[in-house]
Scaffold this motif. Sequence first.
Motif, PDB file in Angstrom:
ATOM      1  N   ASP A  72       4.850  -7.840 -11.730  1.00  0.00           N
ATOM      2  CA  ASP A  72       4.829  -6.921 -11.173  1.00  0.00           C
ATOM      3  C   ASP A  72       6.658  -6.402 -10.642  1.00  0.00           C
ATOM      4  O   ASP A  72       7.593  -7.055  -9.952  1.00  0.00           O
ATOM      5  CB  ASP A  72       4.515  -7.119  -8.777  1.00  0.00           C
ATOM      6  CG  ASP A  72       4.478  -6.691  -7.931  1.00  0.00           C
ATOM      7  OD1 ASP A  72       5.456  -5.271  -7.922  1.00  0.00           O
ATOM      8  OD2 ASP A  72       3.390  -6.344  -7.104  1.00  0.00           O
ATOM      9  N   ASN A  73       7.061  -5.178 -11.483  1.00  0.00           N
ATOM     10  CA  ASN A  73       8.219  -4.684 -10.953  1.00  0.00           C
ATOM     11  C   ASN A  73       8.775  -4.731  -9.718  1.00  0.00           C
ATOM     12  O   ASN A  73       9.877  -5.027  -9.477  1.00  0.00           O
ATOM     13  CB  ASN A  73       8.575  -3.264 -11.901  1.00  0.00           C
ATOM     14  CG  ASN A  73       7.069  -3.465 -13.231  1.00  0.00           C
ATOM     15  OD1 ASN A  73       7.888  -4.680 -14.172  1.00  0.00           O
ATOM     16  ND2 ASN A  73       7.693  -2.505 -14.100  1.00  0.00           N
ATOM     17  N   ALA A  74       7.555  -3.819  -8.829  1.00  0.00           N
ATOM     18  CA  ALA A  74       8.951  -3.624  -7.559  1.00  0.00           C
ATOM     19  C   ALA A  74       9.127  -5.114  -7.225  1.00  0.00           C
ATOM     20  O   ALA A  74      10.011  -4.876  -5.805  1.00  0.00           O
ATOM     21  CB  ALA A  74       7.291  -3.125  -6.586  1.00  0.00           C
ATOM     22  N   LYS A  75       8.422  -6.420  -7.472  1.00  0.00           N
ATOM     23  CA  LYS A  75       8.459  -7.524  -6.314  1.00  0.00           C
ATOM     24  C   LYS A  75       9.381  -8.428  -7.763  1.00  0.00           C
ATOM     25  O   LYS A  75       9.504  -9.428  -6.903  1.00  0.00           O
ATOM     26  CB  LYS A  75       7.143  -8.389  -6.187  1.00  0.00           C
ATOM     27  CG  LYS A  75       6.086  -7.123  -5.421  1.00  0.00           C
ATOM     28  CD  LYS A  75       4.780  -7.958  -5.032  1.00  0.00           C
ATOM     29  CE  LYS A  75       4.351  -7.485  -3.853  1.00  0.00           C
ATOM     30  NZ  LYS A  75       3.244  -8.223  -3.154  1.00  0.00           N
ATOM     31  N   ASN A  76       9.507  -7.835  -8.830  1.00  0.00           N
ATOM     32  CA  ASN A  76      10.467  -8.422  -9.440  1.00  0.00           C
ATOM     33  C   ASN A  76       9.828 -10.156  -9.559  1.00  0.00           C
ATOM     34  O   ASN A  76      10.207 -11.091  -9.805  1.00  0.00           O
ATOM     35  CB  ASN A  76      12.095  -9.116  -9.027  1.00  0.00           C
ATOM     36  CG  ASN A  76      12.792  -7.907  -8.889  1.00  0.00           C
ATOM     37  OD1 ASN A  76      12.359  -6.615  -9.715  1.00  0.00           O
ATOM     38  ND2 ASN A  76      13.249  -7.564  -8.024  1.00  0.00           N
ATOM     39  N   THR A  77       8.493  -9.701 -10.069  1.00  0.00           N
ATOM     40  CA  THR A  77       8.028 -11.020  -9.920  1.00  0.00           C
ATOM     41  C   THR A  77       6.848 -10.969 -11.476  1.00  0.00           C
ATOM     42  O   THR A  77       6.088  -9.948 -11.943  1.00  0.00           O
ATOM     43  CB  THR A  77       6.573 -10.916  -9.154  1.00  0.00           C
ATOM     44  OG1 THR A  77       7.456 -11.190  -8.510  1.00  0.00           O
ATOM     45  CG2 THR A  77       5.429 -12.372  -9.029  1.00  0.00           C
ATOM     46  N   LEU A  78       6.620 -12.044 -12.279  1.00  0.00           N
ATOM     47  CA  LEU A  78       5.720 -12.889 -13.586  1.00  0.00           C
ATOM     48  C   LEU A  78       5.023 -13.272 -13.172  1.00  0.00           C
ATOM     49  O   LEU A  78       4.966 -14.673 -12.340  1.00  0.00           O
ATOM     50  CB  LEU A  78       6.851 -12.586 -14.517  1.00  0.00           C
ATOM     51  CG  LEU A  78       6.543 -13.048 -15.730  1.00  0.00           C
ATOM     52  CD1 LEU A  78       6.281 -11.720 -16.542  1.00  0.00           C
ATOM     53  CD2 LEU A  78       7.123 -13.865 -16.127  1.00  0.00           C
ATOM     54  N   TYR A  79       3.432 -13.142 -13.071  1.00  0.00           N
ATOM     55  CA  TYR A  79       2.480 -13.835 -12.554  1.00  0.00           C
ATOM     56  C   TYR A  79       2.013 -14.303 -13.968  1.00  0.00           C
ATOM     57  O   TYR A  79       2.326 -14.283 -14.965  1.00  0.00           O
ATOM     58  CB  TYR A  79       1.356 -13.082 -12.559  1.00  0.00           C
ATOM     59  CG  TYR A  79       2.030 -12.241 -11.067  1.00  0.00           C
ATOM     60  CD1 TYR A  79       1.793 -13.433  -9.492  1.00  0.00           C
ATOM     61  CD2 TYR A  79       1.980 -10.953 -10.316  1.00  0.00           C
ATOM     62  CE1 TYR A  79       2.185 -12.426  -8.223  1.00  0.00           C
ATOM     63  CE2 TYR A  79       2.806  -9.882  -9.302  1.00  0.00           C
ATOM     64  CZ  TYR A  79       2.642 -11.445  -8.010  1.00  0.00           C
ATOM     65  OH  TYR A  79       2.858 -10.156  -7.135  1.00  0.00           O
ATOM     66  N   LEU A  80       1.162 -15.305 -13.853  1.00  0.00           N
ATOM     67  CA  LEU A  80       0.448 -16.674 -15.097  1.00  0.00           C
ATOM     68  C   LEU A  80      -0.748 -16.556 -14.240  1.00  0.00           C
ATOM     69  O   LEU A  80      -1.245 -16.610 -13.434  1.00  0.00           O
ATOM     70  CB  LEU A  80       0.542 -17.431 -14.860  1.00  0.00           C
ATOM     71  CG  LEU A  80       0.071 -17.824 -16.198  1.00  0.00           C
ATOM     72  CD1 LEU A  80       0.044 -17.409 -17.764  1.00  0.00           C
ATOM     73  CD2 LEU A  80       0.676 -19.788 -16.758  1.00  0.00           C
ATOM     74  N   GLN A  81      -2.273 -15.288 -14.668  1.00  0.00           N
ATOM     75  CA  GLN A  81      -3.391 -15.147 -13.625  1.00  0.00           C
ATOM     76  C   GLN A  81      -4.051 -16.199 -14.975  1.00  0.00           C
ATOM     77  O   GLN A  81      -4.201 -15.900 -16.090  1.00  0.00           O
ATOM     78  CB  GLN A  81      -3.834 -13.866 -14.522  1.00  0.00           C
ATOM     79  CG  GLN A  81      -3.657 -12.946 -13.269  1.00  0.00           C
ATOM     80  CD  GLN A  81      -3.422 -11.880 -12.819  1.00  0.00           C
ATOM     81  OE1 GLN A  81      -3.834 -11.150 -13.661  1.00  0.00           O
ATOM     82  NE2 GLN A  81      -4.086 -11.342 -11.799  1.00  0.00           N
TER      83      GLN A  81
END
Length: 124
Positions: A72-81
Amino acid sequence: QVQLVESGGGSVQAGGSLRLSCTTSQFTYNHYCMAWFRQVPGKEREGVAGRDSLGKLNYADSVKGRFTISQDNAKNTLYLQMSNLKPEDTAMYFCAADPSYMDGLAPAPLWTYWGQGTQVTVSS
């Protein structure tokens, strides 16, 4: 100056799913390699999935097809689903970042910055 904040850990039953989040600064998110590692007592910290210096997403064989990195580029967040979780996935999961040009599955000692970790427990 680099700060990594993980969240999303918890307890689930085998076959369940969970999504971990790693939030950092805009600069780190856009310019650093980032990855997810996991570690259990008595074992070495192992790479799970990562984003290399070119943006390529790599996954360890043990999680391929079950875990997916999303961003999520807007949140500067890398997720691990994480889906179809197995008891052997139980571990403390860490987010890592590094400014070097390297593979997203580079060994743990090569990564400079680490989050505090979030616990994932999968029951059978």
